[in-house]
Design a protein around this motif. Structure first.
Motif, PDB file in Angstrom:
ATOM      1  N   ALA A 136       1.398   6.914  -6.816  1.00 56.31           N
ATOM      2  CA  ALA A 136       0.066   7.853  -6.757  1.00 56.31           C
ATOM      3  C   ALA A 136       0.488   9.418  -6.637  1.00 56.31           C
ATOM      4  O   ALA A 136      -0.189  10.265  -7.099  1.00 56.31           O
ATOM      5  N   SER A 192       0.862  -1.168   0.134  1.00 57.33           N
ATOM      6  CA  SER A 192      -0.037  -0.033  -0.184  1.00 57.33           C
ATOM      7  C   SER A 192       0.898   1.344  -0.102  1.00 57.33           C
ATOM      8  O   SER A 192       0.660   2.239  -0.588  1.00 57.33           O
ATOM      9  N   ASN A 230       9.798   0.626  -9.073  1.00 58.61           N
ATOM     10  CA  ASN A 230       9.027   0.825 -10.244  1.00 58.61           C
ATOM     11  C   ASN A 230       9.684   1.659 -11.341  1.00 58.61           C
ATOM     12  O   ASN A 230       8.932   1.918 -12.429  1.00 58.61           O
ATOM     13  N   PRO A 234       0.016  -4.658  -5.325  1.00 63.38           N
ATOM     14  CA  PRO A 234       0.589  -3.528  -6.149  1.00 63.38           C
ATOM     15  C   PRO A 234      -0.175  -3.111  -7.135  1.00 63.38           C
ATOM     16  O   PRO A 234      -0.738  -4.112  -7.929  1.00 63.38           O
ATOM     17  N   ASP A 235      -0.654  -2.012  -7.508  1.00 62.31           N
ATOM     18  CA  ASP A 235      -1.279  -1.624  -8.792  1.00 62.31           C
ATOM     19  C   ASP A 235      -0.500  -1.212  -9.864  1.00 62.31           C
ATOM     20  O   ASP A 235      -1.040  -0.478 -10.801  1.00 62.31           O
ATOM     21  N   HIS A 236       0.834  -1.412  -9.762  1.00 60.42           N
ATOM     22  CA  HIS A 236       1.782  -1.047 -11.198  1.00 60.42           C
ATOM     23  C   HIS A 236       2.783  -2.157 -11.154  1.00 60.42           C
ATOM     24  O   HIS A 236       3.048  -2.791 -10.324  1.00 60.42           O
ATOM     25  N   ASN A 270       2.356   1.708  -3.608  1.00 59.48           N
ATOM     26  CA  ASN A 270       0.784   2.439  -4.276  1.00 59.48           C
ATOM     27  C   ASN A 270       1.047   3.792  -4.187  1.00 59.48           C
ATOM     28  O   ASN A 270       0.424   4.592  -5.043  1.00 59.48           O
ATOM     29  N   SER A 271       0.765   4.156  -2.986  1.00 60.09           N
ATOM     30  CA  SER A 271       0.714   5.648  -2.453  1.00 60.09           C
ATOM     31  C   SER A 271       1.852   6.509  -2.890  1.00 60.09           C
ATOM     32  O   SER A 271       1.791   7.757  -3.463  1.00 60.09           O
TER      33      SER A 271
END
Length: 438
Positions: free
Chosen positions: A239, A232, A328, A289-291, A235-236
């Motif tokens: 973002a 999380s 990333n 993870p969203d990436h 992800n932040s």
């Protein structure tokens, strides 16, 4: 403020050599005379003079915020001033009162000041001084990174409370010490902390990952140890339009989706593999993870704690000889990712420098705001040393400045040390430039 640039000046030769002149490069002489250099801070601190004075309707306040900061700086730079009582005693000295424009500061006033004055008001002062410091990547290969490389970590400092509070703590927690954690953002390019948040040591909202998540900024590359490994948080960071390079735990579970080819430079840097992976296979979709995540494995020296188990006070397990770095950044060479993580160690060096040389192992305030003021004054001291000497603070230079404040070193000896350090820095720079050309 001494300038670091050379300038042309016409110098008149002695009479016995005739009335002739020549063009010559004259190096400005650096002069450090202890307390007089505190005067350069006065324009930056004068706006703090009336801070929190609105409730002083009687007009009898004698210790103002700017004066308190000057006295804390005296504590940081002079090892003979080693406690709050010593600061109070020093404030009585005529020379100190004349140079710092303060009245005698009682122990009660100094103790109150740590909780009264807001530490946030020192941030613009740090920014103003930082603007005068040269911002140059410590390694030319890092110049390709467009984001600000920011090492993030926390360090514990202990405080001994009052006798009654210590007795209660001893009975309830088993320890009479109050522990505070300094959550620090350390910019690798200028080797200075950019932000310090102080919280009690503990989990929940004071957990290091929760604190970092609350203060994320854009356009930064956060470099973190495995204690920050949380999906999380990753992800932040993404973002917030920033990036991360974070070590993972040795037992991290992942699924490889793509193998990337290693270059000769990667292998020379100890890179064993470079892959695109899927992390958090067993986690819920909201925590995954969203990436895309890249996992780089790097050879390192296996570490075994000397005790055979966990080190005293450490939660870190033994290393199996492989660093697992998640990021990333998909287009940065693996060898550069390895180099970026290697520079995470600079924040550890800062913690050691702060605690051992700048009095950080002894707290002059027992509340979060007062501790922040002490840390920010230490940062200001680092910036002042940089501007005074033209180079970043080192242990030897800090010791020489401390010797000068104590009267053990003369001004000439201090200047000679600074010039020697400057010559060594210049020789190092020239050597690196020649190496880069070759």
């Amino acid at each position: 403020m001494p300038t670091k640039t050379k300038r042309l000046k016409r110098r008149k030769l002695p009479d016995d050599q005739g009335e002739r002149t020549q063009e010559s490069l004259v190096k400005p002489k650096i002069k450090i005379e202890g307390l007089k250099y505190f005067a350069m801070l006065k324009p930056l601190l004068e706006h703090l003079h009336e801070h929190e004075c609105q409730r002083d309707t009687a007009g009898n306040r004698t210790l103002h915020y700017d004066q308190y900061c000057m006295l804390v700086l005296l504590y940081v730079l002079n090892p003979t001033v080693s406690s709050l009582r010593a600061i109070s005693q020093a404030s009585e000295l005529t020379k100190v009162r004349n140079k710092l424009s303060n009245e005698k500061a009682s122990l009660g006033s100094l103790s109150e000041a740590g909780g009264l004055f807001s530490a946030d008001h020192l941030k613009p002062v740090i920014e103003a001084l930082s603007a005068e410091v040269n911002d140059a990547a410590p390694d030319p290969r890092l110049s390709s990174i467009q984001q600000t490389i920011t090492a993030v970590d926390g360090s514990l400092v202990n405080a001994l409370p009052s006798l009654i509070a210590a007795s209660i703590l001893k009975q309830t927690t088993g320890s009479a010490l109050v522990r505070w954690r300094l959550h620090t953002h350390f910019e690798v390019n200028n080797l200075l902390p950019a932000r310090v948040d102080v919280t009690p040591d503990g989990g929940g909202q004071h957990d290091e990952r929760a604190v970092l998540k609350r203060v994320l900024e854009e356009d930064r590359l956060y470099v973190m140890d495995r204690g920050y490994a949380k999906f999380s948080l990753f992800n932040s960071i993404v973002a917030s339009s920033s990036s991360y390079v974070c070590r993972l735990r040795d037992n991290t579970v992942y699924e490889t989706t793509q193998e990337l080819e290693l270059t000769e430079g990667d292998r020379a840097a100890g890179v064993l593999s470079d892959t695109i992976v899927k992390l958090g296979g067993s986690s819920s979709s909201s925590n995954s993870p969203d990436h895309p995540i890249r996992l780089i494995q790097i050879r390192c020296t296996p570490h075994q704690n000397r005790t055979g188990g966990k080190a005293r006070g450490s939660k870190a397990p033994n290393s199996d000889g492989i660093l697992r770095i998640a990021t990333n950044l998909l287009n940065v060479p693996a060898e550069i990712i390895a180099l970026i993580y290697a520079y995470r160690w600079t924040i550890e060096i800062f913690f050691r420098f702060y605690k051992q040389l700048m009095g950080g192992d002894h707290l002059i305030s027992h509340n979060a705001n007062g501790i922040q003021i002490q840390v920010y004054c230490s940062v200001i001291a680092c910036l002042l040393i940089n501007l005074w000497t033209g180079s970043r603070p080192t242990k030897r230079t800090f010791e020489m400045i401390s010797f000068y404040f104590q009267g053990l070193a003369t001004e000439e000896e201090l200047i000679a040390h600074i010039e020697k350090q400057a010559a060594a820095e210049e020789a190092k720079r020239v050597k690196e430039e020649r190496k880069e050309i070759c």
